[in-house]
Design an enzyme around this catalytic site. Structure first.
Site, PDB file in Angstrom:
ATOM      1  N   LYS A   1       0.880  -1.176   0.000  1.00 40.40           N
ATOM      2  CA  LYS A   1       0.000   0.000   0.000  1.00 40.40           C
ATOM      3  C   LYS A   1       0.908   1.214   0.000  1.00 40.40           C
ATOM      4  O   LYS A   1       1.691   1.417   0.930  1.00 40.40           O
ATOM      5  CB  LYS A   1      -0.910   0.003   1.228  1.00 40.40           C
ATOM      6  CG  LYS A   1      -1.804   1.237   1.281  1.00 40.40           C
ATOM      7  CD  LYS A   1      -2.766   1.183   2.455  1.00 40.40           C
ATOM      8  CE  LYS A   1      -3.916   0.249   2.146  1.00 40.40           C
ATOM      9  NZ  LYS A   1      -4.997   0.371   3.155  1.00 40.40           N
TER      10      LYS A   1
ATOM     11  N   ASP B   1     -14.389   1.564   9.806  1.00 42.62           N
ATOM     12  CA  ASP B   1     -14.647   1.450   8.368  1.00 42.62           C
ATOM     13  C   ASP B   1     -15.025   0.018   8.011  1.00 42.62           C
ATOM     14  O   ASP B   1     -14.623  -0.515   6.980  1.00 42.62           O
ATOM     15  CB  ASP B   1     -13.417   1.899   7.579  1.00 42.62           C
ATOM     16  CG  ASP B   1     -13.750   2.223   6.121  1.00 42.62           C
ATOM     17  OD1 ASP B   1     -14.945   2.334   5.798  1.00 42.62           O
ATOM     18  OD2 ASP B   1     -12.820   2.355   5.311  1.00 42.62           O
TER      19      ASP B   1
END
Length: 317
Positions: free
Chosen positions: A6, A112
Site C-alpha cells: 500500500k 470502516d
C-alpha cells in the site's frame, strides 16, 4: 511470497493528516496478531513514497462477492454467511480488546467496517482489512473537526450524534453487512443526490425490516440476531464481538448450521470460478512483471540492502 504494497506517493506533497493516518495504520495493525486480520510485515520508504508491506489475500471482497451473486441470481447460503460473520465478529472482538506492549488497552475501533474491507479467501476463511481510519488511544487524533471518516452507508447512528464512539459502532456496521448478504439488498440505499438531512435521518432513525420478510427462504431465528446487531440504541445491541459471534452460533444450531471452512472453500471455488480465474491471471501477470524488473540496490544508508521491485497490479484485475 506475494505481498501487497500500500503506497502513498510523494508524501511531501500530501496533507499531513493523510501521512499520519497512513503511518498509524501500519503501527496499529502491525501490533495485531489474529488469523482473521490481515498482517502488516513492514513500513518503509520507496524513494519519496511511503509504503506498507501487507499480507496478500488470495480471495475477493464481500462487496464483489455480493455483486457477483446478485448478477448470477444466486443467494449466498445461510451457513456460509453465518460462518463469515462469526469470523468477522471474533476478529473485531480481538481488536476491540487488544492492549499495547505495556498492557494499556488500545481501545481500538476500526470505523470502516463494510463489505469492501471484509475479504473471503479462496481457502474459505475471512480476513478483515484496512484499519486506515481506525482510532485508538495510542494515536494522534487525525480527524479534522467536522469531517467524519469511514463509509457513510455503514455508519452507526452514534457516529453522527456522539463523540464517545466504541467498538459497538463496528458491530452495527457488521450487522448491516449481514443484512445485505442475506437479503441482497442495501440496508441504506442512498442515491448520489441524497441530502445530508436525508442521510442523517435514515441512519439515526430507520429500523431495518426482518430479513425473513425480504428473503422468504430465511428462517425467522435469524431475524433476532440481525435486529439486535442493528439497534439504533447501542446499549441494546451486542456489547462485544464475542456476544455477536455466540448469537450467530446459536442461530446456526437452530437452523441449517454453520458452514465449515472446507464447505465455504468448495462453495466459493464452484460459485465464483470466473473470479478465481481472474485472480490466477493477475498473479501470473504480477510474476511476469517481477521477473522482468531488476532488483534495485539501495546504497543511501550505511550497509547496502536489496530492494524488491514494486509491481503495479493490472487495473482490470
Amino acid at each position: 511470497r506475494f505481498t501487497v504494497i500500500k503506497r502513498m506517493r510523494s508524501i511531501s506533497q500530501t496533507r499531513d493528516e493523510n501521512a499520519r493516518m497512513f503511518i498509524n495504520e501500519a503501527r496499529v495493525v502491525a501490533s495485531l496478531n489474529h488469523p482473521h486480520i490481515v498482517k502488516v510485515f513492514d513500513l518503509g520508504w520507496l524513494d519519496q513514497d511511503l509504503g506498507i508491506a501487507m499480507e496478500y489475500v488470495d480471495g475477493e471482497s464481500l462487496q464483489d462477492i455480493q455483486r457477483f451473486a446478485r448478477q448470477q441470481g444466486s443467494p449466498i447460503p445461510l451457513p456460509v454467511t453465518l460462518k463469515l460473520m462469526i469470523e468477522a465478529a471474533e476478529a473485531l472482538h480481538y481488536a476491540h480488546s487488544a492492549s499495547g506492549p505495556d498492557g494499556t488497552p488500545l481501545n481500538l475501533i476500526h470505523r470502516d467496517v463494510g463489505p469492501q474491507n471484509l475479504l473471503l479467501t479462496s481457502h474459505g476463511y475471512l480476513k478483515v482489512i484496512d484499519f486506515g481510519v481506525a482510532k485508538s488511544t495510542h494515536q494522534v487524533d487525525v480527524t479534522t473537526p467536522g469531517l467524519v471518516k469511514g463509509k457513510i452507508p455503514y455508519f452507526a447512528p452514534e457516529t453522527l450524534t456522539r463523540h464517545d464512539l466504541d467498538g459497538r459502532a463496528d458491530l452495527y456496521a457488521l450487522g448491516l453487512v449481514m443484512f445485505e448478504m442475506l437479503t441482497q439488498e442495501k440496508a441504506h440505499p442512498f442515491t448520489a443526490d441524497a441530502s445530508i438531512a436525508e442521510v442523517v435521518n435514515r441512519i439515526t432513525s430507520f429500523v431495518l425490516p426482518p430479513v425473513s420478510a425480504m428473503a422468504q427462504h430465511l428462517p425467522r431465528e435469524i431475524d433476532a440476531v440481525v435486529a439486535q446487531a442493528t439497534r439504533i440504541n447501542r446499549d441494546e445491541r451486542f456489547q462485544t464481538g464475542a456476544e455477536f459471534a455466540a448469537a450467530l452460533r446459536t442461530a446456526g444450531d437452530a437452523t441449517s448450521g454453520v458452514a465449515t471452512t472446507a464447505e465455504v472453500e468448495t462453495w466459493f471455488r464452484s460459485s465464483f470460478a470466473p473470479l478465481c480465474q481472474r485472480r490466477r491471471e493477475f498473479e501470473r501477470h504480477a510474476l511476469a512483471q517481477a521477473e522482468r524488473v531488476p532488483v534495485a540496490l539501495d546504497t543511501s544508508s550505511s550497509g547496502a540492502r536489496m530492494l524488491p521491485p514494486v509491481v503495479s497490479p493490472d487495473p482490470d484485475a
